[in-house]
Design a protein around this motif. Structure first.
Motif, mmCIF file in Angstrom:
data_model
loop_
_atom_site.group_PDB
_atom_site.id
_atom_site.type_symbol
_atom_site.label_atom_id
_atom_site.label_comp_id
_atom_site.label_asym_id
_atom_site.label_seq_id
_atom_site.Cartn_x
_atom_site.Cartn_y
_atom_site.Cartn_z
ATOM 1 N N GLU A 5 -0.819 -26.554 -27.927
ATOM 2 C CA GLU A 5 -0.719 -25.830 -29.096
ATOM 3 C C GLU A 5 -1.843 -25.479 -30.304
ATOM 4 O O GLU A 5 -1.931 -24.230 -30.791
ATOM 5 N N ALA A 6 -3.000 -26.308 -30.306
ATOM 6 C CA ALA A 6 -3.554 -26.665 -31.351
ATOM 7 C C ALA A 6 -4.625 -25.646 -31.297
ATOM 8 O O ALA A 6 -4.960 -24.898 -30.436
ATOM 9 N N CYS A 7 -5.647 -25.178 -31.996
ATOM 10 C CA CYS A 7 -6.162 -23.387 -31.561
ATOM 11 C C CYS A 7 -7.474 -24.339 -31.411
ATOM 12 O O CYS A 7 -7.741 -24.802 -31.219
ATOM 13 N N LYS A 8 -7.978 -23.339 -30.836
ATOM 14 C CA LYS A 8 -9.011 -23.525 -29.487
ATOM 15 C C LYS A 8 -10.156 -22.093 -29.496
ATOM 16 O O LYS A 8 -9.261 -21.011 -30.175
ATOM 17 N N TYR A 9 -11.226 -22.480 -29.681
ATOM 18 C CA TYR A 9 -12.334 -21.496 -30.030
ATOM 19 C C TYR A 9 -13.657 -21.864 -28.621
ATOM 20 O O TYR A 9 -14.076 -22.547 -28.264
ATOM 21 N N ALA B 154 -7.786 -19.387 -29.633
ATOM 22 C CA ALA B 154 -6.403 -18.756 -28.497
ATOM 23 C C ALA B 154 -5.424 -19.557 -29.210
ATOM 24 O O ALA B 154 -6.148 -20.677 -29.837
ATOM 25 N N ASP B 155 -4.094 -19.632 -29.618
ATOM 26 C CA ASP B 155 -2.699 -19.995 -30.073
ATOM 27 C C ASP B 155 -3.409 -20.494 -31.636
ATOM 28 O O ASP B 155 -3.362 -21.598 -32.129
ATOM 29 N N CYS B 156 -4.561 -19.220 -32.210
ATOM 30 C CA CYS B 156 -4.259 -19.109 -33.359
ATOM 31 C C CYS B 156 -3.773 -18.404 -34.216
ATOM 32 O O CYS B 156 -3.914 -16.969 -34.057
ATOM 33 N N PRO B 157 -2.837 -18.416 -34.885
ATOM 34 C CA PRO B 157 -2.241 -17.388 -35.721
ATOM 35 C C PRO B 157 -2.998 -16.918 -36.898
ATOM 36 O O PRO B 157 -3.262 -17.302 -37.390
ATOM 37 N N GLY B 158 -2.630 -15.288 -36.795
ATOM 38 C CA GLY B 158 -3.382 -14.515 -37.285
ATOM 39 C C GLY B 158 -4.743 -13.921 -36.701
ATOM 40 O O GLY B 158 -5.305 -13.155 -37.799
ATOM 41 N N TRP B 159 -4.891 -14.428 -36.219
ATOM 42 C CA TRP B 159 -6.396 -14.766 -35.589
ATOM 43 C C TRP B 159 -6.496 -13.389 -34.688
ATOM 44 O O TRP B 159 -5.484 -13.057 -33.316
#
Length: 729
Positions: A191-195, A97-102
């Protein structure tokens, strides 16, 4: 010999190759059993005709180099299959989530398949700063974890412990995982990337850095699969007939979920002939034969060539010596015989122990254990806890195996031993004589009565033992014998003074008053006599022997019962009416008080026939105003005349033939305390009226050894003149 060894080696090599080829047949005959380097065993199969059903279907995609295997029913890549563990490894997508292009693959849905996420091998893992990752199943959260922020953690910490990375276990039988992400708190890293992903824990912990997983689109996960209904069907198929099984020949169903080859066989247990015999002879590590190994279905046997004698897996050269062979046979037979004898001895010990246990259980029931438990359970809980049930082993050790040197006394109700418990307490152990059911009831009655009493002038019951041939009671040890002995001068080293006699009388009266009016349930002793009054190390009175006692409800005034007591102490009114009241104990106490005053026996053949009973003798002396003629010389010397007359008049009132005119034990106790504390005249109004005395007619004379039956009342009267001490040193 060299040629034989070469032939053996070649034979073993051929058998090993044949066994390996047989074992490698893990798929259905004619079906593809591998896809690249992945083995595809049945019930999985490449093609519908090779799989148990469509849920176990595997496709081998050759457009990849090397080819890749997929399971279409769950749309995941297959990495490995384990028949023994009932699992498969698959490539599971990483959700972000919140990962551009993922790009996220759809959530994995195992519904409608035999597969579930393994709670044993997998962990749900979340990564990222300020991340709350939640597992949703069926629209409800079932787990999750939180990862907090810390700069440069990835470089300093290789673990996953809640800082930028967290893990949690998952519930059993999880089939659908929908991961949602939420920021734990509002911050610049929101907004940091979450996995979030399900991952095989062993694979994850072997990573050089756990954060490597966050760069992957998919990670390995383990799915479990099981058979249905005690191995009756595979996959999502319905159950077959009750006698069928998915396990093939030489295989068995373990825990109702998986098939395994039986010992001595190896292969695929789900194929009809998938379990092939293991040739233990082809592998020297799987057999212990010294010379010749012969393979058998599921096992092997050892043999020896000519000129050797076989002993188990070993071979001994004969050398033409028959005696050596016989020695070997003899040794083997001796060892076998010894093992047989040891086994028989061990079995005998077990049977003996079992027989002893059953005998103890039989004694417990015969000695009234069930009745005692019922009686105690109906009493006050606080008192019941004080009564301990001892084992026969404890009492045997306490009495030095019932050594005759430990005997304190013997009487009509049993033998009393002196013993010492493991905690150091000195006790008196009464080995009761139980000749009939009536005496058994007396024994149980004594335990129940004493379990309800807590008084300093009543002998304390520590517990009982019922698992022996005769029941036993464990009392506190009373060292100085009975009051009867001291009144009759049997202990010449100590003469009872008037002060001691008055104190002892007051203590007995206090104990009886407690039994009648202060105990939770009124208790009538029914056998008060000087041999049942014990003296402790400070010569304080202890009332004992409650075998014939009875407890009554508080609203009862009397108890109709079979007459029991000791001749010379028995209440005449109780003897005539069979109605036991508290005044029956008052009469018996009156006789004991007269014993203390006169020093004479309750029954004496030396007195005239009409005065053979001490009570009658005393009442006649009181009526003729010659009481000081029968008073003990020591009493007359030590005591004041008014005190002695006060005690004599109190005894006279206790011996009144009309029970209603007798004082209560509470009044008696109060009067004796006043006599002890003062030389003044007794404050209780004395009853100096003439006491009616009726001489017994010859036909009505009581006999100390007879059991009589009244014609008007259909009850028997039992008497005892047992004056043996119960506890003495």
């Amino acid at each position: 010999m060299a040629i034989q060894r070469v032939l053996r080696f070649l034979l073993a090599l051929w058998l090993a190759k044949a066994s390996a080829e047989a074992a490698s047949s893990v798929a259905k005959p004619g079906c593809q059993d591998t896809c690249a380097n992945i083995t595809i065993p049945y019930p999985f199969g490449v093609g519908l005709e090779c799989a148990a059903d469509d849920t176990f279907l595997v496709t081998c995609n050759t457009s990849f180099n090397p080819p890749r295997a997929f399971v279409p029913s769950i749309n995941l890549e297959l990495l490995d299959v384990s028949l023994s563990q009932g699992t498969i490894r698959v490539n599971n997508p990483v959700i972000a989530a919140d990962c551009p292009g993922w790009y996220n693959d759809p959530n994995v849905n195992l519904t409608g398949s035999p597969f579930t996420f393994s709670d044993t091998y997998n962990r749900f893992t979340a990564m990222g700063c300020n991340n709350l990752a939640v597992i949703n199943w069926g629209g409800a959260p079932v787990g999750g974890c939180m990862s907090f922020c810390q700069n440069a953690t990835e470089t300093r910490n290789g673990g996953c412990y809640g800082i930028n990375c967290c893990q949690t276990t998952i519930p059993r039988y999880l089939k659908f995982v929908n991961t949602t992400f939420t920021s734990i708190y509002d911050s610049g890293n929101r907004e940091a990337c979450k996995y979030g992903f399900m991952v095989e824990q062993e694979w994850f912990t072997n990573l050089t850095s756990p954060y490597t997983a966050s760069t992957m689109l998919r990670v390995p996960a383990v799915l479990g699969w099981r058979t249905n209904g005690m191995c009756k069907s595979l996959g999502m198929s319905g159950s077959t007939s009750a006698n069928s099984s998915v396990c093939g020949a030489n295989a068995f169903c373990s825990n109702g979920t998986l098939c395994y080859c039986t010992s001595g066989y190896d292969g695929n247990p789900y194929l009809a002939d998938g379990c092939q015999d293991i040739d233990e002879c082809a592998d020297l590590t799987q057999n212990r034969c010294e010379k010749i190994c012969v393979n058998t279905p599921g096992s092997y046997r050892c043999s020896c060539p000519s000129g050797y004698t076989s002993l188990g897996h070993l071979c001994y050269k004969d050398n033409g010596n028959r005696s050596a062979r016989m020695a070997i046979i003899g040794t083997t037979a001796s060892i076998g015989t010894l093992l047989l004898l040891v086994g028989m001895w061990w079995l005998y010990r077990i049977m003996k122990k079992r027989k002893k246990s059953l005998l103890k259980e039989k004694f417990f029931k015969r000695n009234g254990g069930l009745l005692l438990q019922q009686q105690l359970s109906s009493g006050e809980e606080g008192n019941v806890e004080k009564t301990k049930v001892f084992t026969s082993k404890e009492l045997d050790k306490a009495t030095d195996h019932y050594n005759e040197d430990r005997i304190l006394g013997q009487g009509g109700q049993g033998t009393v031993y002196k013993g010492m418990l493991t905690d150091g307490r000195i006790v008196a152990i009464k080995k009761s004589k139980i000749e009939n059911e009536g005496k058994l009831e007396q024994f149980i009655n004594e335990v129940v009565i004493l379990s309800q009493i807590n008084h300093r002038n009543v002998v304390k019951l520590h517990g009982c033992c019922l698992e022996t041939e005769v029941p036993m009671l464990v009392y506190e040890f009373i060292p100085n014998g009975t009051l009867f002995e001291y009144i009759q001068d049997e202990h010449v080293e100590l003469l009872l003074t008037w002060e001691m006699r008055l104190r002892i009388a007051a203590e007995i009266a206090g104990a009886l008053s407690y039994l009648h009016s202060a105990a939770s349930v009124p208790i009538y002793h029914r056998d008060i006599k000087s041999t049942n009054i014990l003296l402790d190390e400070k010569y304080r009175a202890k009332v004992a022997d409650f075998g014939t006692s009875r407890s009554i409800s508080v609203d009862q005034t009397h108890l109709t019962t079979r007459v029991m007591g000791t001749f010379g102490y028995l209440d005449p009114e109780y003897f005539q009416s069979n109605q036991l009241t508290e005044k029956s104990d008052v009469y018996s106490f009156g006789v004991v008080l007269v014993e203390l005053l006169t020093g004479q026996r309750p029954i004496s053949a030396t007195r005239s026939e009409e005065a053979r009973s001490l009570a009658t003798h005393f009442l006649l002396a009181m009526a003729e105003n010659r009481v000081f003629n029968i008073i003990d010389a020591r009493v007359a010397k030590d005591g004041g005349k008014e005190e002695i007359m006060g005690a004599a008049n109190l005894a006279r009132r206790c011996l009144n033939l009309d029970g209603r005119r007798r004082p209560t034990m509470k009044e008696v106790a109060m009067e004796l305390e006043r006599l002890r504390m003062s030389n003044e005249k007794p404050t209780i109004q004395q009853d100096y009226e003439e006491v009616e005395y009726i001489a017994a007619q010859p036909s009505e004379r009581w006999d100390a050894t007879v059991t009589s039956t009244q014609s008007s009342v259909n009850h028997s009267a039992s008497f005892s003149i047992d004056i043996h001490p119960l506890l003495y040193q």
